[in-house]
Design a protein around this motif. Sequence first.
Motif, PDB file in Angstrom:
ATOM      1  N   SER A  26       0.806  -1.206   0.000  1.00 37.64           N
ATOM      2  CA  SER A  26       0.000   0.000   0.000  1.00 37.64           C
ATOM      3  C   SER A  26       0.851   1.274   0.000  1.00 37.64           C
ATOM      4  O   SER A  26       0.312   2.367  -0.086  1.00 37.64           O
ATOM      5  CB  SER A  26      -0.922   0.015   1.217  1.00 37.64           C
ATOM      6  OG  SER A  26      -0.122  -0.053   2.388  1.00 37.64           O
ATOM      7  N   ALA A  27       2.196   1.141   0.109  1.00 41.18           N
ATOM      8  CA  ALA A  27       3.041   2.336   0.075  1.00 41.18           C
ATOM      9  C   ALA A  27       2.867   3.019  -1.277  1.00 41.18           C
ATOM     10  O   ALA A  27       2.852   2.350  -2.305  1.00 41.18           O
ATOM     11  CB  ALA A  27       4.498   1.951   0.295  1.00 41.18           C
ATOM     12  N   PRO A  28       2.717   4.338  -1.296  1.00 36.89           N
ATOM     13  CA  PRO A  28       2.435   5.010  -2.567  1.00 36.89           C
ATOM     14  C   PRO A  28       3.605   4.966  -3.537  1.00 36.89           C
ATOM     15  O   PRO A  28       4.759   4.962  -3.131  1.00 36.89           O
ATOM     16  CB  PRO A  28       2.139   6.456  -2.145  1.00 36.89           C
ATOM     17  CG  PRO A  28       2.781   6.612  -0.825  1.00 36.89           C
ATOM     18  CD  PRO A  28       2.759   5.266  -0.168  1.00 36.89           C
ATOM     19  N   ILE A  29       3.281   4.890  -4.805  1.00 34.95           N
ATOM     20  CA  ILE A  29       4.311   4.941  -5.845  1.00 34.95           C
ATOM     21  C   ILE A  29       4.504   6.379  -6.296  1.00 34.95           C
ATOM     22  O   ILE A  29       5.593   6.813  -6.619  1.00 34.95           O
ATOM     23  CB  ILE A  29       3.909   4.061  -7.043  1.00 34.95           C
ATOM     24  CG1 ILE A  29       4.033   2.611  -6.634  1.00 34.95           C
ATOM     25  CG2 ILE A  29       4.776   4.374  -8.243  1.00 34.95           C
ATOM     26  CD1 ILE A  29       4.721   1.733  -7.626  1.00 34.95           C
ATOM     27  N   VAL A  30       3.415   7.110  -6.355  1.00 33.76           N
ATOM     28  CA  VAL A  30       3.552   8.516  -6.714  1.00 33.76           C
ATOM     29  C   VAL A  30       2.829   9.345  -5.655  1.00 33.76           C
ATOM     30  O   VAL A  30       1.738   8.995  -5.214  1.00 33.76           O
ATOM     31  CB  VAL A  30       3.049   8.796  -8.151  1.00 33.76           C
ATOM     32  CG1 VAL A  30       1.611   8.397  -8.327  1.00 33.76           C
ATOM     33  CG2 VAL A  30       3.246  10.256  -8.523  1.00 33.76           C
ATOM     34  N   GLU A  31       3.508  10.392  -5.235  1.00 33.02           N
ATOM     35  CA  GLU A  31       2.965  11.174  -4.140  1.00 33.02           C
ATOM     36  C   GLU A  31       3.255  12.660  -4.365  1.00 33.02           C
ATOM     37  O   GLU A  31       4.364  13.043  -4.740  1.00 33.02           O
ATOM     38  CB  GLU A  31       3.617  10.725  -2.818  1.00 33.02           C
ATOM     39  CG  GLU A  31       2.909  11.293  -1.620  1.00 33.02           C
ATOM     40  CD  GLU A  31       3.457  10.753  -0.305  1.00 33.02           C
ATOM     41  OE1 GLU A  31       4.352   9.880  -0.326  1.00 33.02           O
ATOM     42  OE2 GLU A  31       2.990  11.230   0.744  1.00 33.02           O
ATOM     43  N   ALA A  32       2.234  13.467  -4.149  1.00 31.05           N
ATOM     44  CA  ALA A  32       2.405  14.928  -4.205  1.00 31.05           C
ATOM     45  C   ALA A  32       2.194  15.472  -2.802  1.00 31.05           C
ATOM     46  O   ALA A  32       1.248  15.074  -2.124  1.00 31.05           O
ATOM     47  CB  ALA A  32       1.389  15.529  -5.161  1.00 31.05           C
ATOM     48  N   ARG A  33       3.121  16.321  -2.365  1.00 34.73           N
ATOM     49  CA  ARG A  33       2.992  16.892  -1.013  1.00 34.73           C
ATOM     50  C   ARG A  33       3.001  18.411  -1.090  1.00 34.73           C
ATOM     51  O   ARG A  33       4.006  19.012  -1.442  1.00 34.73           O
ATOM     52  CB  ARG A  33       4.165  16.442  -0.134  1.00 34.73           C
ATOM     53  CG  ARG A  33       4.211  14.946   0.099  1.00 34.73           C
ATOM     54  CD  ARG A  33       5.393  14.573   0.982  1.00 34.73           C
ATOM     55  NE  ARG A  33       5.641  13.136   0.909  1.00 34.73           N
ATOM     56  CZ  ARG A  33       6.840  12.592   0.795  1.00 34.73           C
ATOM     57  NH1 ARG A  33       7.909  13.374   0.739  1.00 34.73           N
ATOM     58  NH2 ARG A  33       6.980  11.287   0.736  1.00 34.73           N
ATOM     59  N   GLU A  34       1.868  18.986  -0.795  1.00 28.81           N
ATOM     60  CA  GLU A  34       1.759  20.452  -0.710  1.00 28.81           C
ATOM     61  C   GLU A  34       2.302  21.134  -1.973  1.00 28.81           C
ATOM     62  O   GLU A  34       3.024  22.124  -1.895  1.00 28.81           O
ATOM     63  CB  GLU A  34       2.531  20.968   0.515  1.00 28.81           C
ATOM     64  CG  GLU A  34       2.006  20.467   1.844  1.00 28.81           C
ATOM     65  CD  GLU A  34       0.854  21.329   2.351  1.00 28.81           C
ATOM     66  OE1 GLU A  34       1.044  22.551   2.459  1.00 28.81           O
ATOM     67  OE2 GLU A  34      -0.223  20.767   2.600  1.00 28.81           O
ATOM     68  N   VAL A  35       1.954  20.600  -3.124  1.00 34.71           N
ATOM     69  CA  VAL A  35       2.506  21.125  -4.377  1.00 34.71           C
ATOM     70  C   VAL A  35       1.730  22.374  -4.810  1.00 34.71           C
ATOM     71  O   VAL A  35       0.502  22.382  -4.801  1.00 34.71           O
ATOM     72  CB  VAL A  35       2.433  20.050  -5.476  1.00 34.71           C
ATOM     73  CG1 VAL A  35       2.827  20.634  -6.821  1.00 34.71           C
ATOM     74  CG2 VAL A  35       3.338  18.883  -5.124  1.00 34.71           C
ATOM     75  N   SER A  36       2.482  23.428  -5.174  1.00 40.14           N
ATOM     76  CA  SER A  36       1.856  24.678  -5.618  1.00 40.14           C
ATOM     77  C   SER A  36       2.506  25.148  -6.901  1.00 40.14           C
ATOM     78  O   SER A  36       3.681  24.887  -7.136  1.00 40.14           O
ATOM     79  CB  SER A  36       2.013  25.777  -4.559  1.00 40.14           C
ATOM     80  OG  SER A  36       1.335  25.410  -3.388  1.00 40.14           O
ATOM     81  N   LYS A  37       1.710  25.831  -7.709  1.00 42.05           N
ATOM     82  CA  LYS A  37       2.256  26.435  -8.928  1.00 42.05           C
ATOM     83  C   LYS A  37       1.504  27.724  -9.221  1.00 42.05           C
ATOM     84  O   LYS A  37       0.278  27.747  -9.243  1.00 42.05           O
ATOM     85  CB  LYS A  37       2.104  25.466 -10.110  1.00 42.05           C
ATOM     86  CG  LYS A  37       2.619  26.015 -11.425  1.00 42.05           C
ATOM     87  CD  LYS A  37       4.125  26.066 -11.464  1.00 42.05           C
ATOM     88  CE  LYS A  37       4.633  26.690 -12.752  1.00 42.05           C
ATOM     89  NZ  LYS A  37       6.107  26.803 -12.761  1.00 42.05           N
ATOM     90  N   ARG A  38       2.276  28.778  -9.443  1.00 44.85           N
ATOM     91  CA  ARG A  38       1.680  30.069  -9.784  1.00 44.85           C
ATOM     92  C   ARG A  38       2.109  30.471 -11.179  1.00 44.85           C
ATOM     93  O   ARG A  38       3.227  30.212 -11.594  1.00 44.85           O
ATOM     94  CB  ARG A  38       2.167  31.138  -8.796  1.00 44.85           C
ATOM     95  CG  ARG A  38       1.370  31.225  -7.512  1.00 44.85           C
ATOM     96  CD  ARG A  38       1.925  32.316  -6.607  1.00 44.85           C
ATOM     97  NE  ARG A  38       3.298  32.019  -6.192  1.00 44.85           N
ATOM     98  CZ  ARG A  38       3.617  31.210  -5.191  1.00 44.85           C
ATOM     99  NH1 ARG A  38       2.657  30.630  -4.484  1.00 44.85           N
ATOM    100  NH2 ARG A  38       4.867  30.985  -4.858  1.00 44.85           N
ATOM    101  N   PHE A  39       1.201  31.103 -11.917  1.00 44.41           N
ATOM    102  CA  PHE A  39       1.560  31.763 -13.176  1.00 44.41           C
ATOM    103  C   PHE A  39       1.260  33.233 -12.976  1.00 44.41           C
ATOM    104  O   PHE A  39       0.120  33.655 -13.102  1.00 44.41           O
ATOM    105  CB  PHE A  39       0.745  31.216 -14.346  1.00 44.41           C
ATOM    106  CG  PHE A  39       1.004  29.758 -14.630  1.00 44.41           C
ATOM    107  CD1 PHE A  39       2.238  29.351 -15.136  1.00 44.41           C
ATOM    108  CD2 PHE A  39       0.039  28.807 -14.374  1.00 44.41           C
ATOM    109  CE1 PHE A  39       2.475  28.010 -15.399  1.00 44.41           C
ATOM    110  CE2 PHE A  39       0.278  27.468 -14.634  1.00 44.41           C
ATOM    111  CZ  PHE A  39       1.508  27.076 -15.144  1.00 44.41           C
ATOM    112  N   GLY A  40       2.257  33.994 -12.632  1.00 50.39           N
ATOM    113  CA  GLY A  40       2.029  35.404 -12.332  1.00 50.39           C
ATOM    114  C   GLY A  40       1.149  35.515 -11.103  1.00 50.39           C
ATOM    115  O   GLY A  40       1.464  34.958 -10.049  1.00 50.39           O
TER     116      GLY A  40
END
Lengths: 378, 312
Positions: free
Chosen positions: B4-18
């Motif tokens: 059950s361990a994740p293969i892909v994980e996003a943690r607190e991901v942010s992206k700004r465009f301007g």
Amino acid sequence: MKLRRIQAIAVKEALQIVRDPRSLMIALLVPLMQMVIFGYGVNLDIRHIPLCVLDHENGQQSRNLVARFAASNYFSLRRAAGSDREVAQALDEGDCGIALVIPADFSQRLNDGGRATVQALLDGTDSNTANIAAGYAKSVVAAFSAAAQLDAVQRRGGTLQTQTPVGVEARVWFNEALESRNFIVPGIVALVMAIVGAQLTSLTIAREWERGTMELLVSTPVQPMELMIGKLLPYFAVGLADAAICLGLAVFWFEVPFHGTVATLLFTSSLFLTVVLCIGYLVSVSIRSQVGASQVALLATMLPTTLLSGFSFPIEQMPAAVQAATFLVSARYYVEILKAVFLKGAGVVELAVPILCLALYAAVVVVLAARAFRKTLD
Amino acid sequence: MTPSAPIVEAREVSKRFGALVAVDRLSFAVPPGEIFGLVGPDGAGKTTTMRMLAGVMRPDGGQIVADGVDVLAHPEQAKRHISYMPQRFGLYEDLTVDENIRFYADLFDVPRDVRETRAAAMLAASDMLPFRKRLAGQLSGGMKQKLGLTCALVHTPKVVLLDEPTTGVDPLSRREFWQILYGLRAEGVALVISTAYLDEAERCDRLALLHGGRMVHCDTPAGLKARMPGAMLEVVSPEPRRARDALAGQPGVRGVLLIGIGLHVHVDAAGRSAGIAAALAAAGVPVSEIAEVAPSIEDLFVALLDNAETPA
């Protein structure tokens, strides 16, 4: 770096080139056309300058002088003027480049053993042509004087003792006929290759952006260096074909004497090709639209090559600051190499300095081009 | 590593465009053998999220791990185990099907025999075998997507990222497409798929509802449905627009969604149908049937987003 990935990119790029026969035809025909246009268009030799004559005397001697002018390759008699006003008109209208005014007492002064003078009026708007025309006129007059002198001496029953004590036997090396075409055409080869080389690669990255294939490509493990080498290889082959066309035309069509070896030519041309292909690639990486990339590549190669490579304007006669700038123009080294290979038969040893400069230039643009590519979308 | 361990994980991901915040502190984890769906309206941040997961766009903050590799620190290493299919067809239209496959296989350093076996199997599974010599530009939309998937999967990835893969694909090709995805799930691959088709979203194991770059809800499709408060009434009417206008502001009505045959009316509790019928009758809207139905993902989506936008 993985050879397999470079090969994959190169094969893919080559397939795309082959599948687009129209672009390939353009890539091969454009240099051919440019060579012919520039080769015939750029001609610094001055021949058949239109001549206007105002002969106030119209005697045996004066007609002899005019005949000598007309017989030379440098002038062609366009007009026989009847008045000063007509002479002025011929020059004003640009109908004639030079006017010869012979005074009424020309023969008399000559026969009296005195000095006769003729006047040459020149159109100075093109100072270079005027200068050269004046020089030619002097030499025609000098030959006439020598003959007249000889004639006078012989008539008095004297012998031929009139030789100038010191004579210059001018013999021109490397371009014996002093044909400007012989040093212009190798320069044109450099110009055409600079333009075409950069054009070839200027689209290669921009096309991937425009067609939307870049997003997938950057998501693969391909490295920027692999991508660059793979993309440049097929264009290198096309560029070599272009070089063969240009150099072949120079030798077999324009009949520029070729004293060097094909190996030197191949080696130095490959070096120059590397530089211009990388410049095109650099532009392609920086500008994401194909039209924009093509325009910038054209500007970045054509202007400096035309003005600063020394192919048409001698570098030695430029102001110091401009001379310094020519060192940044890669074509400068290639023009120098080509002229030397063609006319002097120079080999790599004699050309060590420009070859090293070109190699250094190539190394710098290769690194810049490889580093300029970022594998991200933002 | 436990299954059950994740293969892909996003943690607190942010992206700004301007000034625009495209993705706002997004976190989720996908274990092997799961199909994880990203759903949301245009501009919710689905594509940006996919690109960051694929390592082709750098987030402004947060962390992404794929198969134990930090994608931000070592994107090239991570890319070897990731397969990414962008929204826009990214293959070379002037190359044939086989040439495209070979190109991607070579870039991922797939041995020739492995490539042949996998490509043949996948092309067979998607009925593409007769088209191997055809230029990719001459394929139909559905075949292009299947070719894209074949190319993306030729290197046996552990993480598969598909950005709206079935947009513009005919239903038959879509079914084949999903068969391939289920096959990957069975092999233990972690799949992240974004979709605008909400019926397709129901096929995912878990769903993340994105809105304005933020995750509004994340659960199994059944779990999400259970989160929906109140009940759903289906009103069958030949004049759905008039019906919608008539129901605006009625007590207990939380939302109205036009469907082909009439309306889906989201009400705050069961037993509101009599009131609805009365309101429609008062407005003179002809109604042939009112029945309580199970909410679809679309209902759910509208209801949950309405809830998220208007803090109760």
